[in-house]
Design a protein around this motif. Structure first.
Motif, PDB file in Angstrom:
ATOM      1  N   ALA A  34       0.834  -1.201   0.000  1.00 26.18           N
ATOM      2  CA  ALA A  34       0.000   0.000   0.000  1.00 26.18           C
ATOM      3  C   ALA A  34       0.869   1.252   0.000  1.00 26.18           C
ATOM      4  CB  ALA A  34      -0.928  -0.002   1.207  1.00 26.18           C
ATOM      5  N   GLU A  35       1.963   1.227   0.769  1.00 24.82           N
ATOM      6  CA  GLU A  35       2.847   2.386   0.833  1.00 24.82           C
ATOM      7  C   GLU A  35       3.518   2.645  -0.513  1.00 24.82           C
ATOM      8  OE1 GLU A  35       5.279   1.250   4.078  1.00 24.82           O
ATOM      9  OE2 GLU A  35       3.788   1.818   5.599  1.00 24.82           O
ATOM     10  N   PHE A  36       3.842   1.581  -1.245  1.00 25.13           N
ATOM     11  CA  PHE A  36       4.401   1.748  -2.593  1.00 25.13           C
ATOM     12  C   PHE A  36       3.392   2.447  -3.500  1.00 25.13           C
ATOM     13  CE2 PHE A  36       4.531   0.178  -6.971  1.00 25.13           C
ATOM     14  CZ  PHE A  36       5.807   0.562  -7.353  1.00 25.13           C
ATOM     15  N   LEU A  37       2.142   2.012  -3.472  1.00 28.38           N
ATOM     16  CA  LEU A  37       1.113   2.634  -4.299  1.00 28.38           C
ATOM     17  C   LEU A  37       0.893   4.085  -3.909  1.00 28.38           C
ATOM     18  CD1 LEU A  37      -1.481  -0.295  -4.420  1.00 28.38           C
ATOM     19  CD2 LEU A  37       0.196   0.330  -6.173  1.00 28.38           C
ATOM     20  N   LEU A  38       0.966   4.375  -2.622  1.00 26.18           N
ATOM     21  CA  LEU A  38       0.809   5.755  -2.159  1.00 26.18           C
ATOM     22  C   LEU A  38       1.971   6.625  -2.638  1.00 26.18           C
ATOM     23  CD1 LEU A  38      -0.457   5.043   1.457  1.00 26.18           C
ATOM     24  CD2 LEU A  38      -1.775   6.133  -0.367  1.00 26.18           C
TER      25      LEU A  38
END
Length: 231
Positions: A71-75
């Motif tokens: 999720a942090e990568f997508l953010l």
């Protein structure tokens, strides 16, 4: 070794989730993405978001065992506004949260739908599994269609070995085709083996570094959306 007592098996949710909400409106199409660690699931999710976000109202649920790394990568990549990306920490083997006990993922999906119902109802929710093996499949109580991602660096014998992920997913992606010459993978062999294992189920060969990128997969998603809304 013989067992003289019954072994409890995990409850598996095999029924399909109802396409309509209690108020009679159609919910978002849910597509699950599974596959081994490093096969390119998160990169594929990111590419799909970029390709579809101008045409569709969409959101993403990621799964990791103990982190929110995907999720942090997508953010960081800003593929969608932050409120459209949420994470589930499974705390156990990833397949348990997408196949056996789907409660955490189902809650995340339903919360996203509720958050956007009034002003921009969701058309599509992508549910990404944490990295798993070739047996990983999604409960039909969680998703409406499944994509399974493998990559050529994992070996060109993966399609031949089969497994439920390879043989039954609605779409099989063979990812990182640009690496084939460097790792000795035979794409023709992979195509033949995949066709033998999957019959008429589609296979997409993909390089996110190539000119076509995720376009064939995005087109497949658009066709699923069109069929979903026409039901």
């Amino acid at each position: 070794m013989h067992l003289d007592h019954a072994v409890a098996q995990p409850h598996r949710h095999t029924h399909s989730a109802a396409p309509l909400r209690a108020d009679g409106t159609r919910r978002a199409l849910r597509i699950g993405l599974g596959g081994p660690v490093g096969s390119g699931k998160t990169a594929t999710v990111a590419a799909l978001c970029r390709a579809l976000r101008t045409d569709l109202s969409m959101a993403v649920v990621t799964n990791d065992i103990y982190t929110r790394e995907d999720a942090e990568f997508l953010l960081r990549e800003a593929v969608l506004p932050p409120e459209r990306i949420t994470a589930v920490e499974t705390g156990a083997c990833p397949h348990t949260a997408i196949r056996d006990d789907i409660s955490a993922n189902l809650e995340a999906v339903e919360e996203l739908e509720d958050a956007f119902r009034e002003h921009a109802p969701l058309d599509l929710i992508l549910v990404e599994s944490g990295g798993d093996n070739l047996t990983a499949t999604f409960s039909r109580g969680l998703v409406d269609a499944q994509i399974f991602v493998i990559d050529v660096a994992g070996g060109d014998d993966i399609p031949r070995k089969g497994g439920p992920g390879v043989t039954t997913a609605d779409l099989l992606i063979v990812n990182k085709t640009d690496l084939a010459p460097h790792v000795g993978s035979d794409l023709g062999r992979m195509a033949r083996d995949a066709a033998e294992q999957r019959g008429e189920l589609p296979v997409a060969f993909q390089s996110l570094r190539g000119p076509e990128g995720v376009a064939p997969v995005a087109d497949w998603v658009r066709r699923r959306i069109a069929a979903w809304t026409a039901r």
